[in-house]
Enzyme design. Structure first.
Site, short mmCIF file in Angstrom:
data_model
loop_
_atom_site.label_atom_id
_atom_site.label_comp_id
_atom_site.label_asym_id
_atom_site.label_seq_id
_atom_site.Cartn_x
_atom_site.Cartn_y
_atom_site.Cartn_z
N ASP A 253 -22.31 -66.97 -13.00
CA ASP A 253 -22.82 -68.22 -13.54
C ASP A 253 -22.22 -69.38 -12.72
O ASP A 253 -21.32 -69.18 -11.89
CB ASP A 253 -22.51 -68.36 -15.04
CG ASP A 253 -23.49 -69.31 -15.74
OD1 ASP A 253 -24.15 -70.11 -15.05
OD2 ASP A 253 -23.60 -69.26 -16.98
C1 BGC Z 1 -25.86 -71.88 -17.25
C2 BGC Z 1 -26.85 -70.80 -16.85
C3 BGC Z 1 -27.85 -71.36 -15.87
C4 BGC Z 1 -27.11 -71.91 -14.68
C5 BGC Z 1 -28.01 -72.46 -13.60
C6 BGC Z 1 -25.27 -72.57 -16.05
O1 BGC Z 1 -24.52 -73.65 -16.41
O2 BGC Z 1 -24.86 -71.30 -18.05
O3 BGC Z 1 -27.49 -70.31 -18.00
O4 BGC Z 1 -28.76 -70.38 -15.51
O5 BGC Z 1 -26.25 -72.96 -15.12
O6 BGC Z 1 -28.62 -73.62 -13.96
#
Ligand code: BGC
Length: 777
Positions: free
Chosen positions: A305
């Site tokens: 993530d």
């Molecule tokens: C979130 C994810 C997301 C990623 C990309 C993160 O902060 O937890 O769910 O896919 O950002 O935007």
């Protein structure tokens, strides 16, 4: 290094300045023997192409394949140079940069034509519940109890995303959630692993299509199962927080949706932010390698993530960037999202021998495998004209309306109040969500445009006769400006300056209600009060909405409450005093129409809750499929709370229709089965009302004595949506086999044990009478 911000205009400038140095020709240049390299030859199998390319890569290029960049505070030239050096594997479109595919193709041209080996970028984006056509939030869609609906909505999300130049969506979010304080409960399917697994599979099929030859075609995108794993069990419901989950509970509740998504062919998995049982999920070798790779044989790649690799430092398991990179990579995270610890440190670590190059190679092999399998090497560019006709097509809008209607859950109604008559002459619509269309979109607005969204008031108005009167009053602000909290506008991070509730606003709204044939209250949460980093410490209605309800209901007029929210709320006073309650969730851009269809009876309310609604915040976490205690208690107040019931306000599976259904006793074909046999359970279901209606018949079991660990007091193992005409009855039949009767031990073995089981076929997880059967050796 950690990257937090993005500079949207940067890419435009970057591409404008790019040097047109042609070093590679989009995968069709000949090598010195006058032939295509093996990796450039589409006729070769993926594994050979990967091996050939990997064999030609320098260490820097390999490490580059492990980084997903975002438009960041780098200089333009640095980013373009990174592309040319082969240092970027993927591009994260978190801003509105890729509204059209022109920018994608320009960046891709640099990667494919100006880097030594011409490895294409893969473009990722969060198309969570739609791209331009925004559907209801996932939690809402799950309440349709119709996995095929997800397959259809995600196929449209994929079509629109792909037309914009997106190859890969960071969805579905398959995190099981039992705590409505956690804002991301909105993004998942609820609290049940059986239904959640079906929904996960449907989403993967919708996003990726059902590939003929391993490729993802130009109307589809790669899926990403996230957030692996345990993210939904955050302590106190606080986002990003620590989770402590036993191996037994992990395997039986939190992992099944991921496993189902992997088995359905999802190409990628995202490692989570949270610390899981003593080790951050993005450094957790047990879940990332032992389970995902060794047990499940997941062939795709794992992306961290956002900044989750860097965050191993604040988590306290890595001293510095090098340590964070080493931990994450060796645990099984193949690609790093945004933070650049792999890029910055892996080369030196390989040279020093602290990270084996074979581990880097393995991660690169997985990334390249997906890129080849998706056809990116052979078709790196997208058709730039397609997006002009791809968005908001009639079939997409019709489906968004259908999905919104199917997501609605009727929580209460007194006879005669619903459905609303189209002959109503004077409708008074009150509430902060009556006209605020943007809030209906829900937590992931992706490329939603404010002008595409109909307000609830407009949706209702369309149902009424031309001479009917509809009066709309805000009643109160959705949150109060002095609450210290904010909400944001659609597509704009600037907080909205809230207009406070005027002194007489609530009283005036109540006075209007007194004059109406029909009073509807549109209440709920701002859309950015759920989703990421949007947990709550209270489950009531924000601002003065409860007061608004109390005053309007106090007039004695029957009040229909329509709730637009992203999580279960605890609203016992509304349950007590409203004449009707429709849970509409954040229903997307066609939500107003879909919800109006249900309110006026054009569509059956056939949604059922997939998440328990508590009576008070003190009850959470709360879920139907809990284990028994040794002292379960017999009465409402026994054994659990001294100051209130422990039963929920609305249980999992709950939802009413505009008619009533009667369930006969459950009949089994045999009282005893052997492992491997199939048991048939049947019930007679009758529509006892005067309208046609759809019931969701639900099958639950309980394994009464399990040896590897207790089984829940009930587990959903089947359901059927049954449409019955007034007076019609039908036998509804389910089968049970080892697949439904077994469970996992802590090693991941599937156990089907002899002993007594109970089975229910009923309307929700808190009703029905069980019958017993025995499983014998
Ligand atoms: C979130 C994810 C997301 C990623 C990309 C993160 O902060 O937890 O769910 O896919 O950002 O935007």
């Amino acid at each position: 290094m950690k990257f937090a911000a993005s500079i949207a205009g940067l890419a435009l400038a970057l591409v404008a300045n790019a040097e047109p140095v042609m070093v590679h020709d989009a995968g069709n240049d000949l090598n010195k023997n006058g032939k295509l390299d093996v990796y450039e030859d589409p006729a070769q199998p993926v594994s050979r192409r990967v091996a050939d390319l990997l064999g030609q890569m320098k260490l820097d290029e390999k490490i580059g394949q492990l980084w997903q960049g975002h438009m960041m505070a780098d200089s333009e030239q640095v980013f373009a140079d990174r592309l040319r050096q082969g240092e970027v594997s993927s591009f994260l479109d978190g801003s509105s940069l890729i509204e059209t595919p022109v920018m994608r193709n320009k960046l891709q041209h640099i990667a494919v034509e100006q880097s030594r080996l011409g490895i294409p970028l893969i473009f990722g984006h969060d198309s969570i519940h739609g791209f331009r056509t925004i559907f209801p939030i996932p939690l809402a869609q799950a309440c349709a109890w119709e996995p095929e609906l997800f397959e259809r909505t995600q196929a449209i999300a994929a079509r629109e995303s792909a037309a914009a130049g997106i190859d890969w969506t960071f969805a579905p979010m398959v995190d099981l959630a039992r705590d409505p304080r956690w804002g991301r409960i909105a993004e998942g399917f609820g609290e049940d692993p059986y239904l959640g697994a079906l929904d996960a599979v449907a989403c993967v099929r919708g996003f990726q299509g059902i590939p003929q030859s391993g490729t993802v075609d130009s109307n589809h995108v790669a899926a990403c199962l996230k957030h692996y794993v345990g993210y939904g069990a955050a302590e106190g419901g606080r986002d990003y927080n620590t989770t402590e989950i036993s191996e037994y509970t992990l395997r039986n509740f939190y992992l099944p949706q991921f496993k189902a998504g992997v088995d359905a062919g999802a190409w990628t998995v995202m490692s989570a932010f949270n610390c899981l049982s003593g080790m951050p999920a993005s450094a957790n070798r047990h879940t990332l390698t032992e389970i995902l790779r060794d047990e499940w044989h997941f062939p795709g790649y794992v992306i961290s993530d956002w900044d989750a690799v860097y965050e191993l430092i604040p988590h306290g398991v890595a001293a510095d960037e090098a340590g964070a990179a080493r931990l994450a990579l060796t645990a099984g995270v193949d690609m790093e999202m945004v933070s650049s610890n792999y890029l910055d440190t892996l080369k030196a670590q390989v040279k020093q021998g602290t990270v084996p190059e074979s581990v880097v190679d393995e991660a690169v092999r997985r990334v390249l495998t997906v890129k080849f399998a998706m056809g990116l090497f052979d078709n790196p560019y997208v058709d730039e004209a397609r997006c002009q006709t791809a968005y908001l097509r009639p079939d997409a809008l019709a489906l968004a309306r259908e999905a919104a209607a199917k997501s609605c859950v009727l929580l209460k109604y007194e006879n005669g109040v619903l459905p609303i008559s189209k002959q109503a002459k004077k409708v008074v619509l009150i509430g902060p969500l009556a006209e605020d269309a943007a809030e209906l979109v829900g937590c992931w607005s992706s490329r939603a445009h404010a002008g595409d969204i109909g307000s609830f008031a407009v949706g209702l108005r369309e149902k009424l006769a031309a001479d009917a009167q509809m009066i709309v009053a805000r009643g109160c602000s959705i949150i109060e400006p002095d609450s210290g909290k904010t909400r944001r506008q659609l597509g704009d991070p600037t907080p909205i300056i809230e207009q406070a509730t005027g002194t007489n606003e609530i009283a005036q709204a109540a006075a209007l209600a007194g004059t109406a044939d029909v009073v509807i209250l549109a209440l709920g949460e701002p859309r950015d009060w759920s989703g990421e980093s949007s947990s709550r410490s209270d489950l009531g209605l924000p601002g003065r909405q409860q007061e608004l309800f109390d005053v309007v209901a106090g007039t004695g007029k029957p009040v229909i409450v329509v709730l637009f929210n992203g999580r279960p709320l605890a609203l016992p006073r509304i349950q007590e005093k409203a004449a009707a309650i429709l849970e509409a969730w954040h229903p997307g851009i066609q939500g107003a129409n879909g919800v109006a269809d249900v309110l006026f009876g054009d569509v059956d309310p056939a949604g059922r809750l997939t998440t328990t609604f508590p009576r008070s915040i003190g009850q959470v976490p709360i879920h139907y499929n809990h284990f028994n205690t040794g002292r379960p208690g017999t009465g409402e107040y026994k054994g659990q709370y001294v100051d209130g019931p422990s039963t929920p306000l609305y249980p999992f599976g709950f939802g009413l229709a505009y008619t009533t259904f009667e369930y006969g006793p459950v009949a089994l074909n045999v009282p005893t089965i052997k492992a491997g046999d199939i048991l048939t359970a049947k019930v007679n279901l009758k529509n006892t009302g005067t309208r046609a209606g759809t019931e969701v018949a639900q099958l639950y079991i309980r394994d009464v004595a399990a040896f590897a660990g207790p089984r829940p007091v009930r587990e959903l193992k089947g359901f059927q949506k049954v449409l019955l005409q007034p007076g019609e009855s039908r036998d509804v039949t389910f089968t049970l086999s080892d697949k439904e009767l077994g469970y996992c031990d802590t090693k991941g073995n599937w156990l089907v044990e002899p002993g007594k089981f109970q089975v229910w076929i009923c309307r929700d997880s808190a009703s029905g009478q069980p019958v017993d059967f025995e499983l014998v050796k």
